[in-house]
Each structure stands twice: as structure tokens, then as C-alpha cells.
Scaffold this active site. Structure first.
Site, PDB file in Angstrom:
ATOM      1  N   LYS A  97     -11.996  -2.085   7.157  1.00  0.00           N
ATOM      2  CA  LYS A  97     -11.245  -2.874   8.127  1.00  0.00           C
ATOM      3  C   LYS A  97     -11.687  -2.621   9.565  1.00  0.00           C
ATOM      4  CE  LYS A  97      -8.182  -3.470   4.554  1.00  0.00           C
ATOM      5  NZ  LYS A  97      -7.531  -2.637   3.551  1.00  0.00           N
ATOM      6  N   TRP A 146       0.834  -1.204   0.000  1.00  0.00           N
ATOM      7  CA  TRP A 146       0.000   0.000   0.000  1.00  0.00           C
ATOM      8  C   TRP A 146       0.865   1.248   0.000  1.00  0.00           C
ATOM      9  CZ3 TRP A 146      -4.080  -1.671  -1.903  1.00  0.00           C
ATOM     10  CH2 TRP A 146      -4.683  -2.855  -1.470  1.00  0.00           C
ATOM     11  N   ASP A 204      -1.754   6.842   5.999  1.00  0.00           N
ATOM     12  CA  ASP A 204      -2.779   5.883   5.599  1.00  0.00           C
ATOM     13  C   ASP A 204      -3.025   4.993   6.816  1.00  0.00           C
ATOM     14  OD1 ASP A 204      -4.269   3.766   4.661  1.00  0.00           O
ATOM     15  OD2 ASP A 204      -2.858   3.167   3.089  1.00  0.00           O
TER      16      ASP A 204
HETATM   17  C1  LIG Z   1      -6.900  -2.264   2.375  1.00  0.00           C
HETATM   18  C2  LIG Z   1      -5.912  -1.176   2.392  1.00  0.00           C
HETATM   19  C3  LIG Z   1      -5.829  -0.239   1.355  1.00  0.00           C
HETATM   20  C4  LIG Z   1      -6.690  -0.310   0.109  1.00  0.00           C
HETATM   21  O1  LIG Z   1      -7.946   0.115   0.395  1.00  0.00           O
HETATM   22  P1  LIG Z   1      -9.061   0.250  -0.773  1.00  0.00           P
HETATM   23  O2  LIG Z   1     -10.190   0.856  -0.013  1.00  0.00           O
HETATM   24  O3  LIG Z   1      -9.324  -1.142  -1.257  1.00  0.00           O
HETATM   25  O4  LIG Z   1      -8.517   1.127  -1.821  1.00  0.00           O
HETATM   26  C5  LIG Z   1      -4.905   0.788   1.478  1.00  0.00           C
HETATM   27  N1  LIG Z   1      -4.104   0.886   2.547  1.00  0.00           N
HETATM   28  C6  LIG Z   1      -4.138  -0.014   3.556  1.00  0.00           C
HETATM   29  C7  LIG Z   1      -3.221   0.138   4.714  1.00  0.00           C
HETATM   30  C8  LIG Z   1      -5.045  -1.065   3.510  1.00  0.00           C
HETATM   31  O5  LIG Z   1      -5.089  -1.968   4.505  1.00  0.00           O
END
Ligand SMILES: *Cc1c(COP(=O)(O)O)cnc(C)c1O
Length: 356
Positions: A190, A99, A166
Site C-alpha cells: 500500500k 483486518w 497493523d
Molecule cells: C491489505 C491489508 C492487510 C492484508 O495484507 P496482506 O499482505 O494481503 O496479508 C492487512 N491489514 C491491513 C490494514 C490491510 O490494509
């Protein structure tokens, strides 16, 4: 049979969230309509998004001067929107996984990108240390929790420029020092809600400092001005997020959520470390994620991997197969996962070990 849901994302939601979401689908706020079929501009839905926004601010301790936005496009769209809005000349990044590297790739479209360190050569099994961030960077971007590799940074870094993080997979698991940040974002699927909505928390006075034209939908100022209602927001995921936020507040907020998360992860890591068959994949204990616990069979037992997944399946344990880029197992212990499920997994590991 009761299921123990260890999926990495979309992932377990609290019973409270699921029940209240189901109720809203049948009869939303006593309107006699489903939340699926009401206008996002109805006063009932306005009350939902207002309360959800206020609860995000309250629970995360967000000070005045930040806006909380409810956006579509996933965390992946934020990889592009963040540099679009905040990268004037140069940004620094820490590369700790898939990511993080996706975020780096997008930022390169907008300006100079300085990758201060990377653990890619070691398949991201640790968080790099000893790096320096240039003071003239517009911001330093990092991923707090590396969902795929099971590493995590639980302390806001001390650097010479503002931070962007993020926090998709560990938001609502620790306090954030907002004085260091210009933005934080998180896909909901999540630790908050069903897939479909992303929270972006941006510092208002950090906007408007880039020269490039920004398309309307990708400009945070559009969504701030319209209260996340410039276009139709993801109504159901926001309604569902509100249920989770009420539940988080009721539980006692961040302190209690973090206490539970540490307890669950501590128990599972202890079982892995004490095991004859299993071992963790993260090199330094202090880098271990409390959200996604990655482990494998020791090499001499490698052929038992599939058998263990099936063994777990018989006990209602689902979602523990590791990501294809790491292999082995990954147990995701998000906020909604009860300690009881972790205990069932630990017992399964012990019983499996006794069998072999
Ligand atoms: C799952 C995840 C993403 C991607 O998220 P999307 O909503 O599918 O774009 C980005 N960063 C992290 C840390 C993630 O766990």
C-alpha cells in the site's frame, strides 16, 4: 492518456520507484545482471537490504532496541506470528474492520482474547470510543487504518499495556511514539513497494516471554539473528522498497508526507461534503481516513453509481469502485498519489453533478 491510480492495494508507487526498479531489473548496481537473477547473499544485495533497513529506522524515528525485519507471507501472516511470539496469556483487541477481526481470529489460537469494543454492528462506519484495556494484557492490538471502511486512528492510544499495530495502509504517513509499542507491522503493497514483502518492527526485549515452542520460520528471533536472510527474502520487493524509501527521505520524511496526505484528503472530503450527489460513509468526521476515502451516492441518486465509475474511467481515473462490503466508491490516496490526481477526481465529481 495519463492514468490516475486510486486502487486500494496493490496500489500506486512513485514514478521514482517504478523507474529505478525497472533500471535495476535491467542492470543491477552495474553488475551487468538483473536484480531478478542475483544471489540474495551477494554484496550488492546485502547493501540494498542494509540501506533499506537503515532508512526505515531513520524515517520512522525507530530507537535502539527494535529490529526491522523483511518477511514474506503478507500482513496476514503477522496476524498469526504476533500472538505466537508475544501472547503469553491474554491480549486485547479493538475490532474496527475485516483486518482487525482476522487478527482477532488468529490470536484466539494462542490464548485469551479480550475484544474491548467493536463497530461491526454498524458495518464499521466509526471507531468505537470509551473502551478500557485491562492492565494485565500482554498487549493491545489495533489497526491504525481500516483500508476497507475508510476509518483511521492517527494517535497512538493511551492504554495500560504495550501496543501492537497493523499499519499496513498508513505506515509512513505519521510519526509513531515507539515508547508505547512492542511491535508494528505492515504489508508493503500500500505505501511502500510491490506485493511480496512485509515489514515487522519488533522490540527485542519483548521476545522470549512465551512458553510455547515456535516453529523456526515463525519465530522473530530467527529473522533477527539472520538479518532477514534465514531463507531467501523477497529480493525484488525489497529492492523496490529501497527506492521508495530514498524518495521519502528526499521529499523531507514523515512531516512532508503527512502534510501532503492531509492536503489531498482535506480537498477530497471538502468536495464530498459540498456535493449534492455524494456523501461520505464514515459517521464521525474525526474518524475519517486520510488514506482511503469512502463515499457513496446519496440514496436519491443511487442508480447513477455505475455511470459515475464509467464517467471517471473516461478521464483516466481508475480504481475508485468501493470494496464489496461497503459499496459506492473508495479513493485511495496513498503517499505516491499526486495532488493533481485528486484534483482530477474532484473536477470529475463537479462535472458529473452539473450533468445531473
Ligand atoms: C491489505 C491489508 C492487510 C492484508 O495484507 P496482506 O499482505 O494481503 O496479508 C492487512 N491489514 C491491513 C490494514 C490491510 O490494509
Amino acid at each position: 492518456m495519463k492514468k490516475h491510480n486510486f486502487y486500494a492495494g496493490p496500489s500506486i508507487l512513485s514514478e521514482y520507484t517504478i523507474k529505478n526498479t525497472a533500471e535495476g531489473i535491467l542492470n543491477f548496481a552495474n553488475t551487468g545482471l538483473s536484480v531478478l537473477e542475483v544471489s540474495h547473499r551477494s554484496k550488492e544485495f546485502q547493501a540494498v537490504i542494509d540501506e533499506a533497513t537503515a532508512l526505515v529506522k531513520e524515517i520512522l524515528g525507530i530507537p535502539e532496541g527494535f529490529s526491522v525485519l523483511w518477511l514474506g507471507g503478507g500482513a496476514s501472516l503477522q496476524f498469526c506470528m504476533m500472538p505466537y511470539n508475544f501472547l503469553a496469556k491474554k491480549a486485547s483487541f479493538l475490532d474496527t474492520g475485516t483486518w482487525a477481526s482476522n487478527a482477532i481470529k488468529e490470536a484466539r489460537l494462542f490464548g485469551e482474547v479480550d475484544v474491548v469494543a467493536s463497530s461491526k454492528d454498524a458495518n464499521y462506519t466509526f471507531i468505537p470510543r470509551g473502551w478500557q484495556v485491562a492492565a494485565d494484557s500482554d498487549y493491545f492490538h489495533y489497526t491504525t487504518n481500516n483500508t476497507i471502511y475508510g476509518t483511521e486512528i492517527r494517535k497512538d492510544p493511551e492504554v495500560a499495556c504495550p501496543l501492537i499495530a497493523d499499519m499496513s495502509s498508513d505506515i509512513f504517513s505519521r510519526e509513531i511514539d515507539w515508547s508505547k509499542y512492542i511491535a508494528v507491522y505492515a504489508g508493503a503493497q500500500k505505501n511502500l513497494a510491490p506485493a511480496g514483502v512485509t515489514i515487522a518492527i519488533v522490540r527485542d526485549d519483548a521476545l522470549g516471554k512465551v512458553d510455547r515452542p515456535i516453529p523456526t520460520m515463525l519465530d522473530y528471533r530467527t529473522h533477527i539473528k539472520k538479518g532477514s536472510m534465514f531463507n531467501t527474502p523477497p529480493v525484488l520487493p525489497i529492492f523496490s522498497a529501497l527506492q521508495t524509501l530514498r524518495y521519502y527521505k528526499e521529499l523531507g520524511g514523515l512531516k512532508e508526507l503527512e502534510r501532503r496526505d492531509l492536503e489531498k484528503a482535506g480537498a477530497l472530503y471538502e468536495a464530498i461534503d459540498g456535493s449534492r450527489l455524494f456523501k461520505g460513509t464514515v459517521t464521525n468526521a474525526e474518524d475519517r481516513s486520510i488514506m482511503n476515502v469512502c463515499f457513496v451516492m446519496k440514496p436519491e441518486y443511487a442508480e447513477l453509481e455505475k455511470e459515475f465509475v464509467d464517467f471517471c474511467g473516461e478521464r483516466g481515473i481508475v480504481g475508485i469502485k468501493g470494496h464489496r462490503s461497503v459499496g459506492g466508491f473508495r479513493a485511495s490516496l496513498y503517499n505516491a498519489l499526486p495532488l493533481e490526481s485528486v484534483k482530477v477526481l474532484i473536477q470529475a465529481m463537479k462535472d458529473f453533478e452539473a450533468k445531473h
